[in-house]
Design an enzyme around this catalytic site. Sequence first.
Site, PDB file in Angstrom:
ATOM      1  N   PHE A 227       1.164  10.147  -8.084  1.00 49.46           N
ATOM      2  CA  PHE A 227       1.011   8.692  -8.090  1.00 49.46           C
ATOM      3  C   PHE A 227      -0.097   8.329  -9.092  1.00 49.46           C
ATOM      4  O   PHE A 227      -1.024   7.594  -8.779  1.00 49.46           O
ATOM      5  CB  PHE A 227       0.665   8.151  -6.701  1.00 49.46           C
ATOM      6  CG  PHE A 227       1.576   8.626  -5.606  1.00 49.46           C
ATOM      7  CD1 PHE A 227       2.802   8.002  -5.394  1.00 49.46           C
ATOM      8  CD2 PHE A 227       1.219   9.689  -4.797  1.00 49.46           C
ATOM      9  CE1 PHE A 227       3.646   8.435  -4.367  1.00 49.46           C
ATOM     10  CE2 PHE A 227       2.054  10.128  -3.778  1.00 49.46           C
ATOM     11  CZ  PHE A 227       3.265   9.502  -3.561  1.00 49.46           C
ATOM     12  N   ASP A 249       4.388  10.034 -11.822  1.00 50.27           N
ATOM     13  CA  ASP A 249       4.534   8.675 -11.314  1.00 50.27           C
ATOM     14  C   ASP A 249       5.982   8.258 -11.511  1.00 50.27           C
ATOM     15  O   ASP A 249       6.651   8.747 -12.431  1.00 50.27           O
ATOM     16  CB  ASP A 249       3.586   7.715 -12.038  1.00 50.27           C
ATOM     17  CG  ASP A 249       3.329   6.435 -11.248  1.00 50.27           C
ATOM     18  OD1 ASP A 249       2.296   6.360 -10.562  1.00 50.27           O
ATOM     19  OD2 ASP A 249       4.170   5.522 -11.295  1.00 50.27           O
ATOM     20  N   SER A 250       6.444   7.334 -10.675  1.00 49.03           N
ATOM     21  CA  SER A 250       7.830   6.880 -10.778  1.00 49.03           C
ATOM     22  C   SER A 250       7.998   5.766 -11.802  1.00 49.03           C
ATOM     23  O   SER A 250       9.132   5.363 -12.090  1.00 49.03           O
ATOM     24  CB  SER A 250       8.335   6.396  -9.414  1.00 49.03           C
ATOM     25  OG  SER A 250       7.560   5.305  -8.954  1.00 49.03           O
ATOM     26  N   ASN A 279      10.115  10.669  -8.887  1.00 48.17           N
ATOM     27  CA  ASN A 279       9.732  10.327  -7.532  1.00 48.17           C
ATOM     28  C   ASN A 279       8.822  11.431  -7.009  1.00 48.17           C
ATOM     29  O   ASN A 279       9.203  12.612  -7.004  1.00 48.17           O
ATOM     30  CB  ASN A 279      10.987  10.198  -6.662  1.00 48.17           C
ATOM     31  CG  ASN A 279      10.680   9.902  -5.212  1.00 48.17           C
ATOM     32  OD1 ASN A 279      10.181  10.759  -4.489  1.00 48.17           O
ATOM     33  ND2 ASN A 279      10.995   8.696  -4.786  1.00 48.17           N
ATOM     34  N   ASP A 310      -2.816  10.151  -4.298  1.00 49.62           N
ATOM     35  CA  ASP A 310      -3.364   8.795  -4.177  1.00 49.62           C
ATOM     36  C   ASP A 310      -2.195   7.807  -4.162  1.00 49.62           C
ATOM     37  O   ASP A 310      -1.985   7.062  -5.126  1.00 49.62           O
ATOM     38  CB  ASP A 310      -4.319   8.511  -5.340  1.00 49.62           C
ATOM     39  CG  ASP A 310      -5.005   7.163  -5.200  1.00 49.62           C
ATOM     40  OD1 ASP A 310      -5.124   6.668  -4.062  1.00 49.62           O
ATOM     41  OD2 ASP A 310      -5.424   6.603  -6.235  1.00 49.62           O
ATOM     42  N   CYS A 350      -4.863   4.152   1.408  1.00 48.49           N
ATOM     43  CA  CYS A 350      -5.435   2.816   1.245  1.00 48.49           C
ATOM     44  C   CYS A 350      -4.782   1.841   2.216  1.00 48.49           C
ATOM     45  O   CYS A 350      -4.879   0.631   2.051  1.00 48.49           O
ATOM     46  CB  CYS A 350      -5.279   2.330  -0.197  1.00 48.49           C
ATOM     47  SG  CYS A 350      -3.562   2.124  -0.725  1.00 48.49           S
TER      48      CYS A 350
END
Length: 406
Positions: A227, A249-250, A279, A310, A350
Amino acid sequence: MAQLILEPGKERSLFRRHPWIFAGSVKQLSGRARPGDTVEVASADGRVLARAAWSPESQIRARVWSFDPAESIDDAFFKRRVAAAVARRAALPELAGQSGLRLIHAESDGLPGVIADRYGDTVVVQLTSAGADKWRDAIAGALVKATGCGRIFERSDSEVRALEGLAPRTGWLLGEASDSPLLIEEHGVRMTVDIESGHKTGFYLDQRDNRRLLGELARDKRVLNCFCYTGGFSLQALAGGARQVVSVDSSQPALDTAAANLALNPQLDAGRAEWRCANVFDELRRLRPRREDESGPAQAGEQYDVIVLDPPKFAPSARHAEQASRAYKDINLQGFKLLAPGGFLMTYSCSGGIGLELFQKIVAGAARDAGRSARIVRRLQGAADHPVDLAFPEGEYLKGLLVQVD
């Protein structure tokens, strides 16, 4: 001024200086108030306790501006609160010279629903509550006075505005866009900030200290950053001397920005960086070791010395916690399987709906199911410009663990 009268016993949270008043705590509203109007808050026996912003569409019916029931909520009030928030950060040596800085952290700075981040000469403000929305002009004026910045951009497009009955709103409150990219420098690394369409206000300032920690851990290591967004962790790993950094990252646009950020830093070895558009859940499974009886011939799989997880917010509220827990368990389980002996997992949540205790249990369960012995080396949190008011623990949304495996 209308008066919000509490149900008997519901004043106790205000005595603890918690700023939220929920719908179930409200007995009645005496008088008329529009969304965002200031109301007087009184206990059932008539004691006046605070002044708050009224929000009839939200389950949080009112957010306290001041626990002094005699304090006026006006332009001068916002000038004082904004100036105080800016001064608190100026008093912290570790924040000196930061070109990217959170100036206002909502409830924890006594300004519910107000987020303000500074990127160089530009302030980005995000207003997420009816009260903050009503005082938009006063807040912008107070930011100009406190910072001297000549450009203010509004990014009030968070989904939580809908819970307040507010439509999204973005645009320049002061100044206009520059022909040049907006740049910040963090621990010697330059990066662009897309304030108009990037995540949050354009950048994840809360992870500043944790990115530096990764740089300290990364020397001569293979790093997997999941991510990765625009590459904040990845670039700090390269700056710390990582042997290889694989970033996943996607979003291809985010990866393109990450690669462009790397190009802004010729001191970093671009040959050690690999950007993968995939993904993350699928990629972690593709990378892990595979037994012959699983699917085709056996594969040795990849191993990394440091893995960063993250992810975006999986649980915006407590009612999403069960589904989010499964997602956190999945990525951490796969991460543990990919760690080399002695390796480190930097894992984060988060999500406001996932508390630190629950998050630690999820990570512990993932380690157990992966057959790995692991221990917490450090608990991780947001940077110093993201303070948490002692009376408002909900402000500690970012929680993380640095875990080392055998």
